[in-house]
Scaffold this motif. Structure first.
Motif, PDB file in Angstrom:
ATOM      1  N   GLU A 150      49.249 -43.642 -34.169  1.00 15.83           N
ATOM      2  CA  GLU A 150      50.238 -43.547 -35.136  1.00 15.83           C
ATOM      3  C   GLU A 150      50.558 -42.889 -36.433  1.00 15.83           C
ATOM      4  N   VAL A 151      51.764 -42.837 -36.521  1.00 18.23           N
ATOM      5  CA  VAL A 151      53.204 -42.086 -36.731  1.00 18.23           C
ATOM      6  C   VAL A 151      52.225 -41.826 -38.361  1.00 18.23           C
ATOM      7  N   HIS A 152      52.153 -43.434 -39.064  1.00 20.63           N
ATOM      8  CA  HIS A 152      51.254 -43.879 -40.422  1.00 20.63           C
ATOM      9  C   HIS A 152      50.338 -42.758 -40.590  1.00 20.63           C
ATOM     10  N   GLU A 153      49.464 -42.801 -39.721  1.00 17.26           N
ATOM     11  CA  GLU A 153      47.718 -42.540 -39.557  1.00 17.26           C
ATOM     12  C   GLU A 153      47.023 -40.879 -39.448  1.00 17.26           C
ATOM     13  N   LEU A 154      48.186 -40.086 -39.547  1.00 17.42           N
ATOM     14  CA  LEU A 154      48.315 -38.740 -39.245  1.00 17.42           C
ATOM     15  C   LEU A 154      47.997 -38.223 -40.756  1.00 17.42           C
ATOM     16  N   GLN A 155      46.195 -38.011 -39.828  1.00 18.38           N
ATOM     17  CA  GLN A 155      45.211 -37.129 -41.133  1.00 18.38           C
ATOM     18  C   GLN A 155      46.085 -35.631 -41.151  1.00 18.38           C
ATOM     19  N   CYS A 156      45.900 -34.979 -42.671  1.00 21.27           N
ATOM     20  CA  CYS A 156      45.761 -33.858 -43.168  1.00 21.27           C
ATOM     21  C   CYS A 156      44.827 -33.655 -41.907  1.00 21.27           C
ATOM     22  N   ILE A 157      44.699 -32.200 -41.433  1.00 19.10           N
ATOM     23  CA  ILE A 157      43.927 -30.998 -40.852  1.00 19.10           C
ATOM     24  C   ILE A 157      43.101 -30.185 -41.319  1.00 19.10           C
ATOM     25  N   SER A 158      43.525 -29.606 -42.832  1.00 24.33           N
ATOM     26  CA  SER A 158      42.904 -29.191 -43.750  1.00 24.33           C
ATOM     27  C   SER A 158      41.945 -29.182 -45.029  1.00 24.33           C
ATOM     28  N   THR A 159      40.652 -28.029 -44.715  1.00 20.72           N
ATOM     29  CA  THR A 159      39.592 -29.071 -45.148  1.00 20.72           C
ATOM     30  C   THR A 159      39.694 -28.497 -46.960  1.00 20.72           C
ATOM     31  N   ASP A 160      39.276 -29.762 -47.052  1.00 16.76           N
ATOM     32  CA  ASP A 160      39.102 -29.712 -48.565  1.00 16.76           C
ATOM     33  C   ASP A 160      37.958 -29.071 -49.266  1.00 16.76           C
ATOM     34  N   ARG A 168      41.796 -35.958 -46.505  1.00 18.60           N
ATOM     35  CA  ARG A 168      41.698 -37.681 -46.331  1.00 18.60           C
ATOM     36  C   ARG A 168      43.146 -37.786 -46.409  1.00 18.60           C
ATOM     37  N   ASN A 169      44.144 -37.405 -47.041  1.00 16.71           N
ATOM     38  CA  ASN A 169      45.178 -37.431 -46.778  1.00 16.71           C
ATOM     39  C   ASN A 169      46.041 -37.477 -46.016  1.00 16.71           C
ATOM     40  N   GLY A 170      46.829 -38.577 -46.361  1.00 15.42           N
ATOM     41  CA  GLY A 170      48.037 -38.575 -44.923  1.00 15.42           C
ATOM     42  C   GLY A 170      49.389 -37.854 -45.110  1.00 15.42           C
ATOM     43  N   VAL A 171      49.465 -37.201 -43.707  1.00 21.89           N
ATOM     44  CA  VAL A 171      50.858 -36.609 -43.492  1.00 21.89           C
ATOM     45  C   VAL A 171      52.850 -37.092 -43.599  1.00 21.89           C
ATOM     46  N   PHE A 172      52.282 -38.630 -43.205  1.00 20.38           N
ATOM     47  CA  PHE A 172      52.964 -39.313 -42.917  1.00 20.38           C
ATOM     48  C   PHE A 172      54.268 -39.488 -44.887  1.00 20.38           C
ATOM     49  N   ASP A 173      55.628 -39.168 -44.533  1.00 19.46           N
ATOM     50  CA  ASP A 173      56.583 -39.793 -45.694  1.00 19.46           C
ATOM     51  C   ASP A 173      57.635 -40.521 -44.729  1.00 19.46           C
ATOM     52  N   VAL A 174      57.090 -41.691 -45.438  1.00 14.50           N
ATOM     53  CA  VAL A 174      58.642 -42.462 -44.870  1.00 14.50           C
ATOM     54  C   VAL A 174      60.119 -41.916 -45.226  1.00 14.50           C
ATOM     55  N   GLU A 175      59.844 -40.883 -46.363  1.00 15.33           N
ATOM     56  CA  GLU A 175      61.912 -41.057 -46.070  1.00 15.33           C
ATOM     57  C   GLU A 175      61.952 -39.495 -45.760  1.00 15.33           C
ATOM     58  N   GLU A 176      61.331 -38.570 -44.869  1.00 14.45           N
ATOM     59  CA  GLU A 176      60.808 -37.296 -43.947  1.00 14.45           C
ATOM     60  C   GLU A 176      61.770 -37.891 -42.843  1.00 14.45           C
ATOM     61  N   GLY A 177      61.753 -38.781 -42.046  1.00 15.28           N
ATOM     62  CA  GLY A 177      62.102 -39.000 -40.823  1.00 15.28           C
ATOM     63  C   GLY A 177      62.776 -41.087 -40.483  1.00 15.28           C
ATOM     64  N   LYS A 178      62.549 -40.717 -39.801  1.00  9.50           N
ATOM     65  CA  LYS A 178      63.703 -42.600 -38.916  1.00  9.50           C
ATOM     66  C   LYS A 178      63.059 -42.406 -37.956  1.00  9.50           C
ATOM     67  N   TRP A 179      62.509 -43.605 -36.853  1.00 10.34           N
ATOM     68  CA  TRP A 179      63.055 -44.410 -35.968  1.00 10.34           C
ATOM     69  C   TRP A 179      64.200 -43.783 -34.728  1.00 10.34           C
ATOM     70  N   GLU A 180      64.561 -43.198 -33.708  1.00  7.43           N
ATOM     71  CA  GLU A 180      65.194 -43.321 -32.686  1.00  7.43           C
ATOM     72  C   GLU A 180      65.862 -42.925 -31.200  1.00  7.43           C
ATOM     73  N   GLU A 181      65.826 -43.694 -30.916  1.00  7.50           N
ATOM     74  CA  GLU A 181      66.142 -43.682 -29.370  1.00  7.50           C
ATOM     75  C   GLU A 181      66.479 -41.754 -29.102  1.00  7.50           C
ATOM     76  N   VAL A 182      65.512 -41.605 -27.786  1.00  9.02           N
ATOM     77  CA  VAL A 182      65.735 -40.132 -27.702  1.00  9.02           C
ATOM     78  C   VAL A 182      65.521 -40.070 -26.214  1.00  9.02           C
ATOM     79  N   ASP A 183      65.704 -38.804 -25.301  1.00  8.04           N
ATOM     80  CA  ASP A 183      65.947 -39.138 -23.940  1.00  8.04           C
ATOM     81  C   ASP A 183      64.608 -39.030 -23.728  1.00  8.04           C
TER      82      ASP A 183
END
Length: 321
Positions: A150-160, A168-183
């Motif tokens: 799920e999009v909010h669980e997407l994890q960073c792939i970089s090496t700490d 262990r940080n996440g990529v998700f930021d609720v302010e950077e996108g939104k749910w929309e219908e697409v083709d």
């Protein structure tokens, strides 16, 4: 990794074997941030131009190498385990040789073949090693990528760099996108028609429209590692969405719980500059605003970063049940 490389993909993590035929392959980052398995170099003249790829500063681009005249072939185009209905005459001998090697490894017990027949798209975009039952699609103006979770669980792939482990940080930021219908992308054949009939040709995806935000998402990096030059710890996990292969992840209803929290601040209409300006108190930030602000004032960008980091800290410091 050379400092001039345009990719953070380490060669030791890019070497692999095709899980369908067992042939050694190397993964490279493409010009569009996807990844592609390529063969060793071949002379370009006997290879069809549509299969020409070359490397420049670690990134794969279509076409032959303009200096050497050699090219690399995408492994899905010559994988002996995949069906090739339009295989060019020039490559049939290559596929036959790879098939002979595959059968030899099977006979010696070195390789267990994939039982079900596969197509080139499956070889080109295999799923990551770990995927969740629920997976979301990310969209940017018609370009669709499938996340391993799920999009909010997407994890960073970089090496700490502090411990050498995966960030262990996440990529998700609720302010950077939104749910929309697409083709739903067009898919040929009867199965493609069934998908269109069941979905009405529309599906829900997490849509990002800001290209600056998209660059971080497409790199699958957190805010701290984006642009830092840290090498990737694991292979890229966002793959190209294929409706025939990933139809079970098509969402016909909007997921809940992704609405940004209300700001709760009154809107202030300014009459104009007052002659005074305030510089952001964020470290290394030189953003400023007209008018006198309270001590410690931070710009919108620094506030957003601070909120994101606070959410990350709360997530990873939450006591375990």
């Amino acid at each position: 990794m050379h400092r001039s490389n345009h990719t953070r993909l380490l060669r030791r993590t890019a070497a692999d074997r095709c899980k369908y035929c067992g042939t050694p392959i190397e993964w490279f980052e493409r010009y569009d941030t996807l990844r592609i398995p390529l063969s060793p170099e071949f002379p370009a003249h006997p290879v069809p131009p549509r299969m020409h790829w070359h490397l420049f500063k670690g990134v794969a681009y279509p076409g032959k190498d303009p200096v050497t005249g050699y090219c690399r072939i995408p492994h899905p185009a010559i994988c002996p385990a995949a069906e090739h209905p339009d295989l060019p005459e020039e490559l049939r001998d290559v596929v036959a040789r790879l098939a002979t090697r595959m059968r030899g490894r099977i006979d010696r017990g070195e390789f267990v073949p994939y039982v079900e027949p596969v197509i080139e798209e499956q070889v080109a975009t295999p799923d990551p090693e770990k995927v969740q039952e629920q997976r979301h699609v990310i969209s940017y103006y018609g370009t669709l990528r499938l996340a391993p979770c799920e999009v909010h669980e997407l994890q960073c792939i970089s090496t700490d760099t502090r411990n050498g482990e995966r960030c262990r940080n996440g990529v998700f930021d609720v302010e950077e996108g939104k749910w929309e219908e697409v083709d739903v992308p067009h898919a040929p054949g009867r199965q493609g028609q069934q998908i269109l009939s069941l979905t009405g040709g529309r599906m829900w995806a997490w849509v990002i429209k800001d290209f600056n935000c998209l660059r971080r998402w497409w790199k699958q990096q957190c805010v701290d590692h984006f642009g830092s030059g840290a090498p990737d710890h694991v292979a890229f996990e966002l793959i190209q969405f294929q409706p025939l292969l990933h139809d079970q992840y098509i969402l016909t209803e909007r997921p809940e719980g992704y609405d940004p929290a209300p700001v709760g601040q009154d809107i202030v209409i300014h009459d104009g500059p007052t002659g005074d300006s305030t510089v952001c108190a964020g470290p290394g930030c030189w953003h400023s605003t007209m008018g006198k602000q309270p001590a410690g004032w931070r710009c919108w960008d620094c506030e957003r970063r601070e909120r994101r980091r606070a959410r990350t800290r709360r997530k990873w410091t939450r006591p375990q049940a």
